[in-house]
Design a protein around this motif. Structure first.
Motif, PDB file in Angstrom:
ATOM      1  N   LEU A 101      -1.203  -3.803 -18.771  1.00  0.00           N
ATOM      2  CA  LEU A 101      -0.526  -2.691 -18.597  1.00  0.00           C
ATOM      3  C   LEU A 101       0.569  -2.571 -19.610  1.00  0.00           C
ATOM      4  CD1 LEU A 101      -0.131   0.095 -17.278  1.00  0.00           C
ATOM      5  CD2 LEU A 101       1.221  -1.036 -15.539  1.00  0.00           C
ATOM      6  N   LEU A 102       0.836  -1.561 -20.429  1.00  0.00           N
ATOM      7  CA  LEU A 102       1.853  -1.320 -21.393  1.00  0.00           C
ATOM      8  C   LEU A 102       2.403  -0.069 -21.059  1.00  0.00           C
ATOM      9  CD1 LEU A 102       3.457  -2.035 -23.821  1.00  0.00           C
ATOM     10  CD2 LEU A 102       1.738  -0.519 -25.421  1.00  0.00           C
ATOM     11  N   MET A 103       3.716   0.157 -20.760  1.00  0.00           N
ATOM     12  CA  MET A 103       4.385   1.466 -20.434  1.00  0.00           C
ATOM     13  C   MET A 103       5.584   1.494 -21.567  1.00  0.00           C
ATOM     14  SD  MET A 103       4.119   1.815 -16.259  1.00  0.00           S
ATOM     15  CE  MET A 103       5.405   3.030 -16.399  1.00  0.00           C
ATOM     16  N   LYS A 104       6.021   2.456 -21.880  1.00  0.00           N
ATOM     17  CA  LYS A 104       7.307   2.893 -22.418  1.00  0.00           C
ATOM     18  C   LYS A 104       7.739   4.061 -21.917  1.00  0.00           C
ATOM     19  CE  LYS A 104       5.614   0.990 -27.022  1.00  0.00           C
ATOM     20  NZ  LYS A 104       5.432   1.227 -28.400  1.00  0.00           N
ATOM     21  N   VAL A 105       8.903   4.062 -21.478  1.00  0.00           N
ATOM     22  CA  VAL A 105       9.706   5.163 -20.753  1.00  0.00           C
ATOM     23  C   VAL A 105      11.006   5.548 -21.291  1.00  0.00           C
ATOM     24  CG1 VAL A 105      10.318   6.042 -18.473  1.00  0.00           C
ATOM     25  CG2 VAL A 105       8.405   4.448 -18.654  1.00  0.00           C
ATOM     26  N   ASP A 106      11.043   6.514 -22.047  1.00  0.00           N
ATOM     27  CA  ASP A 106      12.513   7.186 -22.458  1.00  0.00           C
ATOM     28  C   ASP A 106      13.415   7.363 -21.177  1.00  0.00           C
ATOM     29  OD1 ASP A 106      11.488   6.599 -24.973  1.00  0.00           O
ATOM     30  OD2 ASP A 106      11.651   8.670 -25.445  1.00  0.00           O
ATOM     31  N   LEU A 152       4.195  12.791 -14.694  1.00  0.00           N
ATOM     32  CA  LEU A 152       4.742  13.803 -13.652  1.00  0.00           C
ATOM     33  C   LEU A 152       5.275  13.150 -12.687  1.00  0.00           C
ATOM     34  CD1 LEU A 152       4.673  16.601 -12.783  1.00  0.00           C
ATOM     35  CD2 LEU A 152       2.777  16.393 -11.636  1.00  0.00           C
ATOM     36  N   HIS A 153       4.834  12.098 -12.158  1.00  0.00           N
ATOM     37  CA  HIS A 153       5.615  11.386 -10.978  1.00  0.00           C
ATOM     38  C   HIS A 153       6.889  10.878 -11.395  1.00  0.00           C
ATOM     39  CE1 HIS A 153       5.705   8.224  -7.714  1.00  0.00           C
ATOM     40  NE2 HIS A 153       6.153   7.508  -8.605  1.00  0.00           N
ATOM     41  N   LEU A 154       7.090  10.390 -12.462  1.00  0.00           N
ATOM     42  CA  LEU A 154       8.415   9.970 -12.939  1.00  0.00           C
ATOM     43  C   LEU A 154       9.202  11.146 -13.253  1.00  0.00           C
ATOM     44  CD1 LEU A 154       7.338   7.004 -15.083  1.00  0.00           C
ATOM     45  CD2 LEU A 154       8.298   6.843 -13.095  1.00  0.00           C
ATOM     46  N   ALA A 155       8.758  12.021 -13.720  1.00  0.00           N
ATOM     47  CA  ALA A 155       9.504  13.217 -14.190  1.00  0.00           C
ATOM     48  C   ALA A 155      10.200  13.917 -12.802  1.00  0.00           C
ATOM     49  CB  ALA A 155       8.883  14.171 -15.024  1.00  0.00           C
ATOM     50  N   LEU A 156       9.266  14.168 -12.010  1.00  0.00           N
ATOM     51  CA  LEU A 156       9.805  14.985 -10.578  1.00  0.00           C
ATOM     52  C   LEU A 156      10.751  14.095  -9.871  1.00  0.00           C
ATOM     53  CD1 LEU A 156       6.406  15.917  -9.294  1.00  0.00           C
ATOM     54  CD2 LEU A 156       8.221  17.473 -10.405  1.00  0.00           C
ATOM     55  N   ARG A 157      10.846  12.633 -10.193  1.00  0.00           N
ATOM     56  CA  ARG A 157      11.801  12.029  -9.475  1.00  0.00           C
ATOM     57  C   ARG A 157      12.928  11.519 -10.435  1.00  0.00           C
ATOM     58  NH1 ARG A 157       7.327  11.981  -7.421  1.00  0.00           N
ATOM     59  NH2 ARG A 157       6.517  11.213  -5.363  1.00  0.00           N
ATOM     60  N   GLY A 158      13.092  12.281 -11.647  1.00  0.00           N
ATOM     61  CA  GLY A 158      14.262  11.851 -12.379  1.00  0.00           C
ATOM     62  C   GLY A 158      14.053  10.446 -13.012  1.00  0.00           C
ATOM     63  N   GLU A 182      -2.448   8.955 -17.095  1.00  0.00           N
ATOM     64  CA  GLU A 182      -1.270   8.755 -17.797  1.00  0.00           C
ATOM     65  C   GLU A 182      -0.346  10.193 -17.490  1.00  0.00           C
ATOM     66  OE1 GLU A 182       0.845   8.628 -22.178  1.00  0.00           O
ATOM     67  OE2 GLU A 182      -1.174   7.840 -21.768  1.00  0.00           O
ATOM     68  N   GLU A 183      -1.096  11.143 -17.560  1.00  0.00           N
ATOM     69  CA  GLU A 183      -0.387  12.452 -16.993  1.00  0.00           C
ATOM     70  C   GLU A 183       0.025  12.347 -15.542  1.00  0.00           C
ATOM     71  OE1 GLU A 183       0.620  15.035 -18.780  1.00  0.00           O
ATOM     72  OE2 GLU A 183       0.047  13.780 -20.605  1.00  0.00           O
ATOM     73  N   ASP A 184      -0.604  12.043 -14.636  1.00  0.00           N
ATOM     74  CA  ASP A 184      -0.174  11.831 -13.219  1.00  0.00           C
ATOM     75  C   ASP A 184       1.138  10.899 -13.176  1.00  0.00           C
ATOM     76  OD1 ASP A 184      -2.258  13.262 -12.445  1.00  0.00           O
ATOM     77  OD2 ASP A 184      -3.597  11.813 -11.900  1.00  0.00           O
ATOM     78  N   LEU A 185       1.122   9.820 -13.864  1.00  0.00           N
ATOM     79  CA  LEU A 185       2.325   9.057 -13.903  1.00  0.00           C
ATOM     80  C   LEU A 185       3.579   9.640 -14.557  1.00  0.00           C
ATOM     81  CD1 LEU A 185       3.635   6.498 -12.979  1.00  0.00           C
ATOM     82  CD2 LEU A 185       2.790   5.406 -14.859  1.00  0.00           C
ATOM     83  N   GLY A 224       0.790  -1.110   0.027  1.00  0.00           N
ATOM     84  CA  GLY A 224       0.055  -0.088   0.014  1.00  0.00           C
ATOM     85  C   GLY A 224       0.839   1.254  -0.262  1.00  0.00           C
ATOM     86  N   PHE A 225       2.132   1.245  -0.323  1.00  0.00           N
ATOM     87  CA  PHE A 225       3.029   2.333  -0.453  1.00  0.00           C
ATOM     88  C   PHE A 225       2.354   3.432  -1.521  1.00  0.00           C
ATOM     89  CE2 PHE A 225       7.024   4.746  -1.470  1.00  0.00           C
ATOM     90  CZ  PHE A 225       7.270   5.080  -0.098  1.00  0.00           C
ATOM     91  N   TYR A 226       1.765   3.038  -2.540  1.00  0.00           N
ATOM     92  CA  TYR A 226       1.393   4.057  -3.649  1.00  0.00           C
ATOM     93  C   TYR A 226      -0.257   3.790  -3.429  1.00  0.00           C
ATOM     94  CZ  TYR A 226       5.802   4.879  -5.808  1.00  0.00           C
ATOM     95  OH  TYR A 226       7.020   5.538  -5.763  1.00  0.00           O
ATOM     96  N   SER A 227      -0.847   4.783  -3.658  1.00  0.00           N
ATOM     97  CA  SER A 227      -2.457   4.414  -3.957  1.00  0.00           C
ATOM     98  C   SER A 227      -2.484   4.483  -5.415  1.00  0.00           C
ATOM     99  CB  SER A 227      -3.134   5.720  -3.180  1.00  0.00           C
ATOM    100  OG  SER A 227      -3.010   6.945  -4.010  1.00  0.00           O
ATOM    101  N   LEU A 228      -3.543   3.729  -5.865  1.00  0.00           N
ATOM    102  CA  LEU A 228      -3.996   3.719  -7.236  1.00  0.00           C
ATOM    103  C   LEU A 228      -4.276   5.210  -7.843  1.00  0.00           C
ATOM    104  CD1 LEU A 228      -5.891   0.511  -7.165  1.00  0.00           C
ATOM    105  CD2 LEU A 228      -3.406   0.653  -8.084  1.00  0.00           C
ATOM    106  N   GLU A 229      -5.075   5.843  -7.061  1.00  0.00           N
ATOM    107  CA  GLU A 229      -5.325   7.082  -7.522  1.00  0.00           C
ATOM    108  C   GLU A 229      -4.180   8.052  -7.985  1.00  0.00           C
ATOM    109  OE1 GLU A 229      -6.396   5.670  -4.700  1.00  0.00           O
ATOM    110  OE2 GLU A 229      -8.366   5.230  -5.522  1.00  0.00           O
TER     111      GLU A 229
END
Length: 356
Positions: A308-313, A288-294, A283-286, A273-278
């Motif tokens: 679930l499909l994700m592509k992250v540069d 921003l989440h990744l970008a703020l953390r570098g 997509e925009e929330d995720l 339960g470290f992260y909440s699904l909300e």
């Protein structure tokens, strides 16, 4: 309490805002060394991750974490130490603590805990030591390795670290000379940073220039802690490549199943339960989440009950991202899953989670 200037607009300490730059491609780099990438990550998951890995593997990995972190820290610090400082220390024209103590003050602003030098000896013989107390270290094993690596960057050689909890959440770390395995010394190197352009827009503080989102974080400089108070999470600045290299070296030492073990261990932690699904279902929330953390630039995300499909540069600490994605999918849909991923030489990640 450490006296530092605070941005009057967003409330972030100047040593933090002046040390790194958030780019439009999901990366954070050091302001004085744009080739050195850093990350701003939740630290509370690190020791539970290592513990989960230990339980899955069946043997302790702490000594490997300490040794690998020490080597990475030494190489990282060697690039930052001003020319001539190491020569002055070795010639005994300058005490190691003259450099280490200001460094520890910086550690308080990036979330490492409160550091205090309790004693030291440097005569370049077997009786040398450095004794440091840390209140609320963000990770015990990584803290031990970082102390050994920082010392090595100043006086050379390699250093063993023992520690004990002298009071609740207060640890004492003591170094002695040692030698690391030859294979470890030969393999570890800092990889060059590969920059890719991005299109992420971050709302920046007009005064200090860091993302305005950090106004929601609280710095307790007296204890060396950064908290995301709305989520109740502790944060820390950490080179994400050091985690990637740590996992790669564990794979060399312990076998090719280590990446799967890291992902599984991270998934188990996420499902506590470290992260909440909300927080990151959109997509925009995720992104921003990744970008703020570098941790990279989310280019694509597709999520439904079928997978679930994700592509992250520019992905960094990518195995943790894979484990996070799988854990969140299983929480969202209440089913077991399998996951596959690929990481390119440029650091672009593709992952797919599929229900079983």
């Amino acid at each position: 309490m450490i006296e530092v200037n605070i941005c009057p607009e967003c409330g972030v300490p100047e040593p933090f805002s002046e040390s790194q730059v958030w780019l439009d491609n999901g990366d954070i780099v050091q302001k004085l060394n744009p080739n050195a990438r850093v990350g701003f990550i939740e630290s509370q998951g690190l020791d539970p991750l290592f513990q989960n890995m230990t339980e899955i593997i069946g043997v302790s990995i702490e000594h490997l974490i300490v040794n690998i972190t020490a080597r990475m820290t030494e190489m990282y610090m060697t690039r930052l130490i001003p020319s001539g400082v190491r020569e002055m220390v070795i010639a005994k024209e300058m005490k190691p603590t003259d450099f280490i103590e200001p460094l520890m003050a910086y550690c308080h602003t990036v979330g490492y805990g409160k550091y205090e030098v309790m004693g030291h000896r440097y005569e370049n013989n077997e009786d040398d030591y450095l004794k440091v107390r840390i209140l609320k270290p963000f990770s015990i094993a990584i803290a031990a390795g970082a102390i050994a690596g920082a010392l090595a960057s100043l006086v050379g050689g390699e250093h063993k670290v023992i520690y004990e909890e002298v009071e609740p959440e207060l640890y004492e770390f003591t170094t002695t000379w040692t030698e690391y395995p030859e294979g470890l010394k030969e393999r570890l190197e800092l990889l060059p940073y590969y920059h890719q352009e991005g299109n992420i827009h971050l709302d920046l503080c007009a005064k200090c220039g860091i993302p305005r989102a950090f106004s929601k974080y609280h710095w307790n400089l007296g204890e060396g802690i950064i908290m995301n108070e709305s989520m109740g999470r502790r944060m820390v600045i950490l080179a994400p490549e050091s985690l990637d290299r740590l996992f790669e070296e564990l794979e060399v030492e312990l076998g090719e199943t280590i990446p799967e073990i890291v992902v599984e261990a991270q998934k188990l932690f996420i499902k506590t339960g470290f992260y909440s699904l909300e927080e990151i279902q959109r997509e925009e929330d995720l992104r921003l989440h990744l970008a703020l953390r570098g941790l990279g630039n989310l280019r694509e995300m597709k999520l439904d009950s079928h997978g679930l499909l994700m592509k992250v540069d520019n992905a960094a600490a990518y195995l943790l991202t894979v484990g996070m994605a799988q854990g969140l999918f299983e929480m969202a849909y209440g089913s077991d899953s399998s996951v596959i991923w690929e990481i390119s030489k440029k650091g672009n990640l593709m992952l797919e989670v599929m229900p079983r």
